[in-house]
Every structure is written in structure tokens, then in C-alpha cells.
Design a protein around this motif. Structure first.
Motif, PDB file in Angstrom:
ATOM      1  N   VAL A   3     -59.536  20.137 -21.697  1.00  0.00           N
ATOM      2  CA  VAL A   3     -59.923  19.309 -20.555  1.00  0.00           C
ATOM      3  C   VAL A   3     -58.908  18.188 -20.359  1.00  0.00           C
ATOM      4  CG1 VAL A   3     -61.695  17.756 -19.650  1.00  0.00           C
ATOM      5  CG2 VAL A   3     -62.366  19.852 -20.830  1.00  0.00           C
ATOM      6  N   CYS A   4     -58.485  17.568 -21.451  1.00  0.00           N
ATOM      7  CA  CYS A   4     -57.493  16.491 -21.358  1.00  0.00           C
ATOM      8  C   CYS A   4     -56.163  17.029 -20.820  1.00  0.00           C
ATOM      9  CB  CYS A   4     -57.311  15.835 -22.719  1.00  0.00           C
ATOM     10  SG  CYS A   4     -56.319  14.335 -22.664  1.00  0.00           S
ATOM     11  N   MET A   5     -55.794  18.237 -21.225  1.00  0.00           N
ATOM     12  CA  MET A   5     -54.554  18.841 -20.729  1.00  0.00           C
ATOM     13  C   MET A   5     -54.628  19.093 -19.222  1.00  0.00           C
ATOM     14  SD  MET A   5     -53.502  21.660 -23.527  1.00  0.00           S
ATOM     15  CE  MET A   5     -53.046  21.236 -25.170  1.00  0.00           C
ATOM     16  N   LYS A   6     -55.784  19.581 -18.747  1.00  0.00           N
ATOM     17  CA  LYS A   6     -55.933  19.852 -17.319  1.00  0.00           C
ATOM     18  C   LYS A   6     -55.908  18.558 -16.515  1.00  0.00           C
ATOM     19  CE  LYS A   6     -58.296  24.252 -17.542  1.00  0.00           C
ATOM     20  NZ  LYS A   6     -59.471  25.028 -17.140  1.00  0.00           N
ATOM     21  N   VAL A   7     -56.628  17.535 -16.992  1.00  0.00           N
ATOM     22  CA  VAL A   7     -56.638  16.255 -16.291  1.00  0.00           C
ATOM     23  C   VAL A   7     -55.235  15.663 -16.271  1.00  0.00           C
ATOM     24  CG1 VAL A   7     -57.522  13.890 -16.374  1.00  0.00           C
ATOM     25  CG2 VAL A   7     -59.066  15.808 -16.756  1.00  0.00           C
ATOM     26  N   THR A   8     -54.516  15.781 -17.385  1.00  0.00           N
ATOM     27  CA  THR A   8     -53.137  15.289 -17.450  1.00  0.00           C
ATOM     28  C   THR A   8     -52.264  16.000 -16.426  1.00  0.00           C
ATOM     29  OG1 THR A   8     -53.387  14.827 -19.805  1.00  0.00           O
ATOM     30  CG2 THR A   8     -51.149  14.963 -18.964  1.00  0.00           C
ATOM     31  N   GLY A   9     -52.443  17.300 -16.283  1.00  0.00           N
ATOM     32  CA  GLY A   9     -51.674  18.055 -15.296  1.00  0.00           C
ATOM     33  C   GLY A   9     -51.951  17.603 -13.879  1.00  0.00           C
ATOM     34  N   TYR A  10     -53.226  17.388 -13.550  1.00  0.00           N
ATOM     35  CA  TYR A  10     -53.582  16.929 -12.208  1.00  0.00           C
ATOM     36  C   TYR A  10     -53.042  15.532 -11.929  1.00  0.00           C
ATOM     37  CZ  TYR A  10     -56.687  20.941 -11.782  1.00  0.00           C
ATOM     38  OH  TYR A  10     -57.188  22.214 -11.709  1.00  0.00           O
ATOM     39  N   VAL A  11     -53.142  14.649 -12.914  1.00  0.00           N
ATOM     40  CA  VAL A  11     -52.607  13.292 -12.737  1.00  0.00           C
ATOM     41  C   VAL A  11     -51.084  13.344 -12.601  1.00  0.00           C
ATOM     42  CG1 VAL A  11     -52.342  11.024 -13.823  1.00  0.00           C
ATOM     43  CG2 VAL A  11     -54.552  12.161 -13.843  1.00  0.00           C
ATOM     44  N   GLY A  12     -50.437  14.237 -13.337  1.00  0.00           N
ATOM     45  CA  GLY A  12     -48.985  14.403 -13.216  1.00  0.00           C
ATOM     46  C   GLY A  12     -48.576  14.880 -11.831  1.00  0.00           C
ATOM     47  N   ILE A  13     -49.338  15.811 -11.278  1.00  0.00           N
ATOM     48  CA  ILE A  13     -49.047  16.294  -9.925  1.00  0.00           C
ATOM     49  C   ILE A  13     -49.250  15.170  -8.914  1.00  0.00           C
ATOM     50  CG2 ILE A  13     -49.863  17.859  -8.111  1.00  0.00           C
ATOM     51  CD1 ILE A  13     -50.415  19.893 -10.392  1.00  0.00           C
ATOM     52  N   TYR A  14     -50.316  14.385  -9.081  1.00  0.00           N
ATOM     53  CA  TYR A  14     -50.559  13.251  -8.190  1.00  0.00           C
ATOM     54  C   TYR A  14     -49.431  12.222  -8.291  1.00  0.00           C
ATOM     55  CZ  TYR A  14     -52.612   9.082  -6.191  1.00  0.00           C
ATOM     56  OH  TYR A  14     -52.818   7.964  -5.444  1.00  0.00           O
ATOM     57  N   THR A  15     -48.976  11.961  -9.508  1.00  0.00           N
ATOM     58  CA  THR A  15     -47.892  11.007  -9.716  1.00  0.00           C
ATOM     59  C   THR A  15     -46.607  11.491  -9.037  1.00  0.00           C
ATOM     60  OG1 THR A  15     -48.858  10.341 -11.825  1.00  0.00           O
ATOM     61  CG2 THR A  15     -46.550   9.783 -11.473  1.00  0.00           C
ATOM     62  N   ALA A  16     -46.314  12.771  -9.186  1.00  0.00           N
ATOM     63  CA  ALA A  16     -45.118  13.328  -8.551  1.00  0.00           C
ATOM     64  C   ALA A  16     -45.231  13.269  -7.026  1.00  0.00           C
ATOM     65  CB  ALA A  16     -44.907  14.769  -9.004  1.00  0.00           C
TER      66      ALA A  16
END
Length: 132
Positions: free
Chosen positions: A67-80
Motif C-alpha cells: 500500500v505504501c509503495m502504491k501511494v508513493t507511486g501516485y504521489v510521485g506521479i502527482y509531483t512530476a
């Protein structure tokens, strides 16, 4: 700005120690902080906050929690996406539209000063009249 200078210095010391990844990461983040200390707006504040959140979550994702990995991925996409929007707006507003604000980044309002679009335009008109 001092934090960016210290971070850049830390990156340079990592280069001396032949740690290229840490040197590159620290020096580039430090230079980014120094550059952004001079022109801050709401979009950049959003980018800094999402980048800090991403780095915090990325450290937590090292535990292997899915779950933490998925949330990190979504936040990374938002940041980009935020970074791309800022670069798009900065380039178009400065180069294509010759300084006019067409793609908004959100002006910061500082205490004791009102920065509505009308007051910004009025101050700009006064400045241009004084320069003539």
C-alpha cells in the motif's frame, strides 16, 4: 536559501568521497532550493510539499509494504505532473507571452500587502508610468 547552500555543499563533499549518487542528488536538490528561493509562488510551494511527501513515503516504501509503495507511486506521479505544469507555465508566460501571466501559478500574498490581480495591475501601471 541557506539550506540549499548547505545541501549543495553536502553534495560536493559526497563527490569528493566518490559517492556519485548522493553527490548528484544533494547538489541538484540544493541548487533547486537556491534557485526557487528567489521566486516563490503557490505552485512551487505545492511542488515542494509534494516532493517532501514523496521522499518521506519513498523511505517508508523500503519496508516492502504494498500500500505504501502504491501511494508513493501516485504521489510521485502527482509531483512530476506539478513540475511539468510549472515548467510549462514559466516558459510560456515568459517566452511566448512576453511576461504576461496567461497560465497562472498563484501569487503569494505576504502580510501587509494585498496581491489581487487588480492591485498587481495597478502597481504595474504606476511602475511603467514612472519609468517613462
Amino acid at each position: 536559501m541557506a539550506g540549499g547552500m548547505i545541501q549543495t555543499l553536502a553534495g560536493l563533499t559526497e563527490f569528493i568521497r566518490n559517492n556519485m549518487f548522493a553527490g548528484t542528488a544533494l547538489a541538484s536538490y540544493g541548487a533547486f532550493w537556491i534557485g526557487c528561493a528567489f521566486s516563490l509562488n503557490i505552485a512551487l510551494m505545492n511542488l515542494f510539499f509534494s516532493l517532501a511527501t514523496y521522499n518521506f513515503l519513498a523511505a517508508g516504501a523500503e519496508t516492502g509494504d504494498i500500500v505504501c509503495m502504491k501511494v508513493t507511486g501516485y504521489v510521485g506521479i502527482y509531483t512530476a505532473a506539478s513540475a511539468w505544469y510549472i515548467s510549462f507555465a514559466e516558459l510560456l508566460n515568459e517566452i511566448w507571452f512576453r511576461g504576461r501571466v496567461v497560465i497562472p501559478l498563484g501569487a503569494m500574498t505576504w502580510p501587509g500587502r494585498f496581491n489581487s490581480p487588480a492591485s498587481i495591475e495597478a502597481r504595474e501601471r504606476k511602475r511603467l508610468q514612472k519609468s517613462r
